[in-house]
Design an enzyme around this catalytic site. Structure first.
Site, short mmCIF file in Angstrom:
data_model
loop_
_atom_site.label_atom_id
_atom_site.label_comp_id
_atom_site.label_asym_id
_atom_site.label_seq_id
_atom_site.Cartn_x
_atom_site.Cartn_y
_atom_site.Cartn_z
N ASN A 108 0.85 -1.20 0.00
CA ASN A 108 0.00 0.00 0.00
C ASN A 108 0.88 1.25 0.00
OD1 ASN A 108 -2.40 1.60 0.33
ND2 ASN A 108 -1.93 1.79 2.51
N HIS A 110 0.88 5.15 1.51
CA HIS A 110 0.19 5.98 2.50
C HIS A 110 0.83 7.37 2.51
CE1 HIS A 110 -2.19 6.90 6.01
NE2 HIS A 110 -1.10 7.44 6.54
N SER A 137 4.85 6.75 2.40
CA SER A 137 5.44 5.45 2.71
C SER A 137 4.80 4.37 1.84
CB SER A 137 5.17 5.07 4.18
OG SER A 137 5.51 6.12 5.05
N ASP A 146 -2.26 0.54 8.20
CA ASP A 146 -1.04 1.32 7.93
C ASP A 146 0.13 0.92 8.85
OD1 ASP A 146 -2.49 2.73 5.99
OD2 ASP A 146 -3.19 4.19 7.45
C1 GRF Z 1 -2.84 8.80 -2.28
O1 GRF Z 1 -2.61 9.96 -1.55
C2 GRF Z 1 -2.41 7.59 -1.49
O2 GRF Z 1 -1.32 7.81 -0.67
C3 GRF Z 1 -3.64 7.29 -0.67
O3 GRF Z 1 -4.71 7.58 -1.53
C4 GRF Z 1 -4.32 8.55 -2.49
C5 GRF Z 1 -4.60 7.97 -3.84
O4 GRF Z 1 -4.39 8.89 -4.86
N1 GRF Z 1 -3.62 5.94 -0.17
P1 GRF Z 1 -4.46 8.45 -6.36
O5 GRF Z 1 -5.86 7.87 -6.57
O6 GRF Z 1 -3.41 7.45 -6.64
O7 GRF Z 1 -4.26 9.72 -7.15
#
Ligand code: GRF
Length: 197
Positions: A108, A110, A137, A146
Site C-alpha cells: 500500500n 500511505h 510510505s 497502515d
Molecule cells: C494517495 O494519496 C495515497 O497515498 C492514498 O490515496 C491517495 C490515492 O491517490 N492511499 P491516487 O488515486 O493514486 O491519485
C-alpha cells in the site's frame, strides 16, 4: 519477467496510472494485468482502460457479506494470475482473511511518514500537527491499518507558505516516484513473483 500486478483503486488513480506507464515504458519489468475498483465513479478505471488494461468494478453493496465481496475480488485477481496486489487509494479496509491470502504480496502507499499519521486525511493530520517534515510510505499490508513493514519512504518539507492543498500536491508527486522505486526494490527481491532465496 517481474510481477503480474493487480491494482486496487477507489478514485482518481494517479498512482495507478503512474505504475501502468512505468510498466509500459519498461521502467519496471512487471506488468499491470488488472485494475479493480470498488467505486462505480472511480475515474481511474477509464484511465486504465485507455491504457489497454483489463478492469473490473466490484461493489460491496452488491454482496450481503464482506467475505463474498472480497472473494469476488480474489476471483478476478486469480483469474488474471496476479502475484502482487498494489493498493493505490483503495478506500476499504480489507479483512484479515483476505490479507492472509496475500501475505507479503500486498502493498500500500500511505501519504505520511509512517508510523506517524495513520488512517484517513494523513496530509491534514500532519499539517495540523505542525510537523516540519512529512512524506509518504510504501509498506506491506498486514492486519493492522497502515502498520505493515515499511518498504521505502520519501520526505516532503513543510514550509510556512504551505497549505493543506499544496502539501497534498507535493506528497502526491513524491508518491509517484516512491511507488515505482519500491516496486523496483521488490523486483530485485523476487523473480517471476517467487522469492529469489
Ligand atoms: C494517495 O494519496 C495515497 O497515498 C492514498 O490515496 C491517495 C490515492 O491517490 N492511499 P491516487 O488515486 O493514486 O491519485
Amino acid at each position: 519477467m517481474g510481477f503480474n500486478i493487480g491494482i486496487l483503486i477507489s478514485g482518481q488513480g494517479s498512482n495507478m496510472l503512474n505504475i501502468i506507464e512505468a510498466c509500459q515504458a519498461n521502467k519496471l519489468i512487471s506488468d499491470v494485468n488488472l485494475v479493480v475498483s470498488n467505486n462505480p465513479d472511480a475515474v481511474g478505471i477509464k484511465k486504465a482502460e485507455k491504457k489497454g488494461i483489463k478492469t473490473a468494478t466490484i461493489l460491496q453493496s452488491n454482496f450481503l457479506k464482506k467475505k463474498d465481496f472480497e472473494d469476488a475480488i480474489n476471483f478476478e485477481l486469480k483469474k488474471e494470475k496476479i502475484n502482487l496486489v498494489c493498493l493505490a487509494g483503495f478506500m476499504t479496509i480489507l479483512s484479515e482473511a483476505f490479507i492472509k491470502k496475500w501475505k507479503n504480496k500486498i502493498i500500500n502507499i500511505h501519504p505520511s511518514l509512517l508510523p506517524s499519521f495513520k488512517g484517513l486525511n494523513a496530509q491534514s493530520q500532519a499539517f495540523r500537527y505542525g510537523v516540519k517534515y512529512t512524506g509518504c510510505s510504501v509498506h506491506y499490508v498486514d492486519k493492522e491499518i497502515d502498520s505493515g513493514k515499511i518498504i521505502d519512504q520519501e520526505v516532503v518539507k513543510i514550509s510556512e507558505k504551505d497549505t493543506i492543498e499544496s502539501i497534498t500536491r507535493k506528497i502526491l508527486m513524491k508518491e509517484h516516484i516512491l511507488y515505482i522505486n519500491a516496486l523496483k526494490q521488490l523486483e530485485e527481491i523476487y523473480i517471476d513473483g517467487q522469492d529469489k532465496k
